[in-house]
Structures are given as structure tokens and as C-alpha cells.
Design a protein around this motif. Structure first.
Motif, PDB file in Angstrom:
ATOM      1  N   LEU A   1       0.832  -1.206   0.000  1.00 13.23           N
ATOM      2  CA  LEU A   1       0.000   0.000   0.000  1.00 13.23           C
ATOM      3  C   LEU A   1       0.869   1.259   0.000  1.00 13.23           C
TER       4      LEU A   1
ATOM      5  N   LEU B   1      -4.910   2.436  -5.110  1.00 12.46           N
ATOM      6  CA  LEU B   1      -5.315   1.245  -4.365  1.00 12.46           C
ATOM      7  C   LEU B   1      -6.180   1.728  -3.212  1.00 12.46           C
ATOM      8  N   GLN B   2      -7.447   1.324  -3.214  1.00 17.94           N
ATOM      9  CA  GLN B   2      -8.379   1.761  -2.175  1.00 17.94           C
ATOM     10  C   GLN B   2      -7.850   1.373  -0.797  1.00 17.94           C
ATOM     11  N   HIS B   3      -8.152   2.196   0.200  1.00 19.99           N
ATOM     12  CA  HIS B   3      -7.734   1.909   1.586  1.00 19.99           C
ATOM     13  C   HIS B   3      -8.647   2.687   2.532  1.00 19.99           C
TER      14      HIS B   3
ATOM     15  N   GLY C   1      -5.291   2.188   6.015  1.00 17.14           N
ATOM     16  CA  GLY C   1      -4.133   1.287   6.015  1.00 17.14           C
ATOM     17  C   GLY C   1      -3.790   0.697   7.360  1.00 17.14           C
TER      18      GLY C   1
ATOM     19  N   CYS D   1      -8.019  -2.792   0.338  1.00 20.14           N
ATOM     20  CA  CYS D   1      -6.689  -2.769  -0.288  1.00 20.14           C
ATOM     21  C   CYS D   1      -6.207  -4.172  -0.646  1.00 20.14           C
TER      22      CYS D   1
ATOM     23  N   CYS E   1      -1.978  -3.215   2.878  1.00 18.51           N
ATOM     24  CA  CYS E   1      -1.403  -2.555   4.056  1.00 18.51           C
ATOM     25  C   CYS E   1      -0.631  -3.524   4.943  1.00 18.51           C
TER      26      CYS E   1
ATOM     27  N   GLN F   1     -10.519  -2.016  -9.464  1.00 18.10           N
ATOM     28  CA  GLN F   1     -10.915  -1.059  -8.429  1.00 18.10           C
ATOM     29  C   GLN F   1     -12.156  -0.257  -8.838  1.00 18.10           C
TER      30      GLN F   1
END
Length: 110
Positions: free
Chosen positions: A29, A39-41, A45, A52, A88, A104
Motif C-alpha cells: 500500500l 489502491l483503495q484503503h 491502512g 486494499c 497494508c 478497483q
């Protein structure tokens, strides 16, 4: 500090694969965010969601082992696979890694 290689592939057809550097102790991440990779988080994280998720295609032995907490969140991820990990929590310990970022586009506001 050791520096290794990370190859990032994308399920989305319009994204080219990238080869970047990743330092020992850094997460997938972290590298994505540092390099403008979306990258979605949602949790920021901290292993508090499953957005993620990545698929580790090479180098699973080069990242920290999966925790019970991470496994619980992967179970809730979209299309989890046997090689799913949370970006993460994919922290490099020793060596190169290759990951695939799932599509995504299903996340709101993407």
C-alpha cells in the motif's frame, strides 16, 4: 536497509504493469500511494477493512506472515483468492514480490 523490486499488475485492461522499488519494512500500500497508484484503503491502512486487497503472484515468502485479523478481513473482500493479502499488511521482509491489483472500478467515487 535493503531495497527490492515489486512488480504490480492490474486486472483492469487499460493499466500497464509497473516495476517499482520497495524497501524492507515498506508495505505494498505504501508503494502504491507513493507512486500515485489508486489502491483503495478505506480504513487508512490499519488492517480495518478489506479494500486494499491484492493478489500476491510471486514472493509470498518475502512478506510478513498473515495474521488472524488480516485473514478475517480477507474473508469479507470482493472475490478473495488463496493468494489474497491486504496491501497494508504486505510488508516486505526479504526479496522481490509481484502482485496483481484487482479491478478497483466497483468502489464508489472511483
Amino acid at each position: 536497509m535493503n531495497v527490492f523490486s515489486i512488480k504490480i499488475n492490474f486486472e483492469e485492461a487499460d493499466h500497464e504493469s509497473l516495476e517499482l522499488q520497495i524497501a524492507e519494512g515498506e508495505s505494498v500500500l505504501d508503494v502504491c500511494l507513493e507512486n500515485g497508484i489508486d489502491l483503495q484503503h478505506n480504513c487508512g491502512g490499519v488492517c480495518g477493512c478489506s479494500t486494499c486487497q491484492v493478489y500476491v503472484t510471486k514472493g509470498m515468502d518475502n512478506i510478513q506472515e498473515i495474521s488472524d485479523k488480516e485473514e478475517d478481513f480477507i474473508d469479507r473482500a470482493i472475490s478473495p483468492k488463496i493468494n489474497s493479502r491486504l496491501g497494508c499488511q504486505c510488508v516486505i521482509i526479504d526479496g522481490d514480490i509481484e502482485v496483481t491489483i484487482p479491478d478497483q472500478s466497483h468502489f464508489m467515487g472511483h
